[in-house]
Design a protein around this motif. Structure first.
Motif, PDB file in Angstrom:
ATOM      1  N   TYR A   3       0.930  -0.960  -0.429  1.00 14.17           N
ATOM      2  CA  TYR A   3       0.088  -0.041   0.484  1.00 14.17           C
ATOM      3  C   TYR A   3       0.870   0.953   0.049  1.00 14.17           C
ATOM      4  O   TYR A   3       1.883   1.532   0.103  1.00 14.17           O
ATOM      5  CB  TYR A   3      -1.205  -0.095   1.225  1.00 14.17           C
ATOM      6  N   THR A   4       0.443   2.514  -0.493  1.00 13.72           N
ATOM      7  CA  THR A   4       0.929   3.395  -0.564  1.00 13.72           C
ATOM      8  C   THR A   4      -0.101   4.728   0.195  1.00 13.72           C
ATOM      9  O   THR A   4      -0.976   4.198   0.068  1.00 13.72           O
ATOM     10  CB  THR A   4       1.266   4.248  -2.014  1.00 13.72           C
ATOM     11  N   PHE A   5       0.875   5.543   1.037  1.00 13.03           N
ATOM     12  CA  PHE A   5      -0.243   6.664   1.963  1.00 13.03           C
ATOM     13  C   PHE A   5      -0.210   7.736   1.015  1.00 13.03           C
ATOM     14  O   PHE A   5       0.993   8.576   1.499  1.00 13.03           O
ATOM     15  CB  PHE A   5      -0.171   6.525   3.548  1.00 13.03           C
ATOM     16  N   ILE A  12      -5.299   5.845   0.333  1.00 12.75           N
ATOM     17  CA  ILE A  12      -4.181   4.512   0.852  1.00 12.75           C
ATOM     18  C   ILE A  12      -4.619   3.739  -0.594  1.00 12.75           C
ATOM     19  O   ILE A  12      -6.244   3.306  -1.037  1.00 12.75           O
ATOM     20  CB  ILE A  12      -4.801   3.488   1.676  1.00 12.75           C
ATOM     21  N   ASP A  13      -3.678   3.314  -1.317  1.00 13.67           N
ATOM     22  CA  ASP A  13      -3.776   3.430  -2.831  1.00 13.67           C
ATOM     23  C   ASP A  13      -3.157   1.119  -2.555  1.00 13.67           C
ATOM     24  O   ASP A  13      -2.234   1.093  -2.146  1.00 13.67           O
ATOM     25  CB  ASP A  13      -2.735   3.743  -3.898  1.00 13.67           C
ATOM     26  N   VAL A  14      -3.744   0.962  -3.400  1.00 16.47           N
ATOM     27  CA  VAL A  14      -3.720  -0.966  -3.277  1.00 16.47           C
ATOM     28  C   VAL A  14      -2.616  -0.830  -3.913  1.00 16.47           C
ATOM     29  O   VAL A  14      -3.388  -0.184  -6.205  1.00 16.47           O
ATOM     30  CB  VAL A  14      -5.028  -1.690  -3.264  1.00 16.47           C
ATOM     31  N   GLN A  18      -2.030  -6.356  -6.723  1.00 17.89           N
ATOM     32  CA  GLN A  18      -3.307  -7.018  -5.646  1.00 17.89           C
ATOM     33  C   GLN A  18      -4.436  -6.159  -6.219  1.00 17.89           C
ATOM     34  O   GLN A  18      -4.429  -5.244  -6.099  1.00 17.89           O
ATOM     35  CB  GLN A  18      -2.296  -6.508  -4.408  1.00 17.89           C
ATOM     36  N   VAL A  21      -7.879  -7.544  -0.799  1.00 14.25           N
ATOM     37  CA  VAL A  21      -7.268  -6.490   0.566  1.00 14.25           C
ATOM     38  C   VAL A  21      -8.130  -7.362   1.635  1.00 14.25           C
ATOM     39  O   VAL A  21      -9.325  -7.106   1.906  1.00 14.25           O
ATOM     40  CB  VAL A  21      -7.958  -5.109   0.782  1.00 14.25           C
ATOM     41  N   LEU A  26      -4.354  -4.897   5.886  1.00 13.70           N
ATOM     42  CA  LEU A  26      -4.543  -3.351   5.303  1.00 13.70           C
ATOM     43  C   LEU A  26      -3.989  -2.694   6.978  1.00 13.70           C
ATOM     44  O   LEU A  26      -3.875  -1.803   7.326  1.00 13.70           O
ATOM     45  CB  LEU A  26      -6.425  -3.307   5.516  1.00 13.70           C
ATOM     46  N   GLU A  33       2.516   2.325   9.038  1.00 13.82           N
ATOM     47  CA  GLU A  33       2.248   3.837   8.623  1.00 13.82           C
ATOM     48  C   GLU A  33       2.800   4.638   9.764  1.00 13.82           C
ATOM     49  O   GLU A  33       3.697   5.572   9.390  1.00 13.82           O
ATOM     50  CB  GLU A  33       1.208   3.951   7.563  1.00 13.82           C
ATOM     51  N   LEU A  72      -9.675   3.964   0.999  1.00 12.29           N
ATOM     52  CA  LEU A  72      -8.475   3.128   0.261  1.00 12.29           C
ATOM     53  C   LEU A  72      -9.095   3.130  -1.472  1.00 12.29           C
ATOM     54  O   LEU A  72     -10.267   3.058  -1.985  1.00 12.29           O
ATOM     55  CB  LEU A  72      -9.372   1.439   0.371  1.00 12.29           C
ATOM     56  N   TRP A  75      -5.925   0.098  -8.350  1.00 17.96           N
ATOM     57  CA  TRP A  75      -5.494   0.359  -9.374  1.00 17.96           C
ATOM     58  C   TRP A  75      -5.967   0.727 -10.383  1.00 17.96           C
ATOM     59  O   TRP A  75      -6.975  -0.264 -10.187  1.00 17.96           O
ATOM     60  CB  TRP A  75      -3.992   0.058  -9.506  1.00 17.96           C
TER      61      TRP A  75
END
Length: 174
Positions: A3-5, A12-14, A18, A21, A26, A33, A72, A75
């Protein structure tokens, strides 16, 4: 799970590829994070409840509540994504916890009474027979003997079981 925040836009990017989730994963990623150098500079992202031990390897399910405006986001692509292993709630005030992504269908299955069961060992046939026939010395009185000895009032389960056992014994003597 990756994940990126984005703390500024509260997303919150998946990360690709992926598509599933797990709520516990998560939650773990969010806490990691929040404890990072960057994450400590911003307010918290979520709260969670659940995982209460009910005994016997059974726990209540987890409910992850995103703080207001957090979402959330999966992509871009054309696929079906799933959120499993608990409840994901809260998030953006009007749009909920999952941000819209064109081409992505998200399966979010919520449960009002979720439980998690962890596997464990069961009794072997020999252990079962030993326990039920009173041959197990670690058990003061076998389970059935306790039921029969102290619950013989008419209309009780103990009385019904005693009657069944008596009938079965008489039938085996014929």
């Amino acid at each position: 799970m990756a994940y990126t925040f984005d703390h500024i836009n509260q997303i919150i990017d998946v990360v690709s590829p992926q598509v599933d989730v797990d709520v516990q994963d998560l939650f773990n990623a969010i806490r990691e994070e929040e404890q990072s150098i960057r994450g400590m500079a911003f307010p918290r992202i979520c709260d969670a409840t659940g995982k209460d031990d009910l005994g016997g390897g059974v726990t209540t399910g987890i409910t992850l509540t995103l703080d207001p405006d957090w979402q959330l986001r999966f992509w871009s692509g054309s696929y079906t994504a799933s959120i499993v292993g608990g409840n994901l709630v809260g998030g953006h005030t009007t749009d909920g916890p999952v941000a819209y992504t064109a081409g992505v269908q998200v399966k979010l299955i919520q449960s009002a009474a979720s439980t998690l069961v962890t596997g464990g060992s069961a009794l072997t046939t020999a252990e079962h027979d030993k326990l039920m026939t009173g041959l197990d010395t670690s058990v003061p009185a076998a389970v059935w003997e306790e039921i029969l000895a102290s619950h013989l009032n008419t209309g009780t389960t103990g009385k019904a079981i005693k009657d069944i056992k008596t009938k079965a014994t008489l039938a085996s003597l014929k």
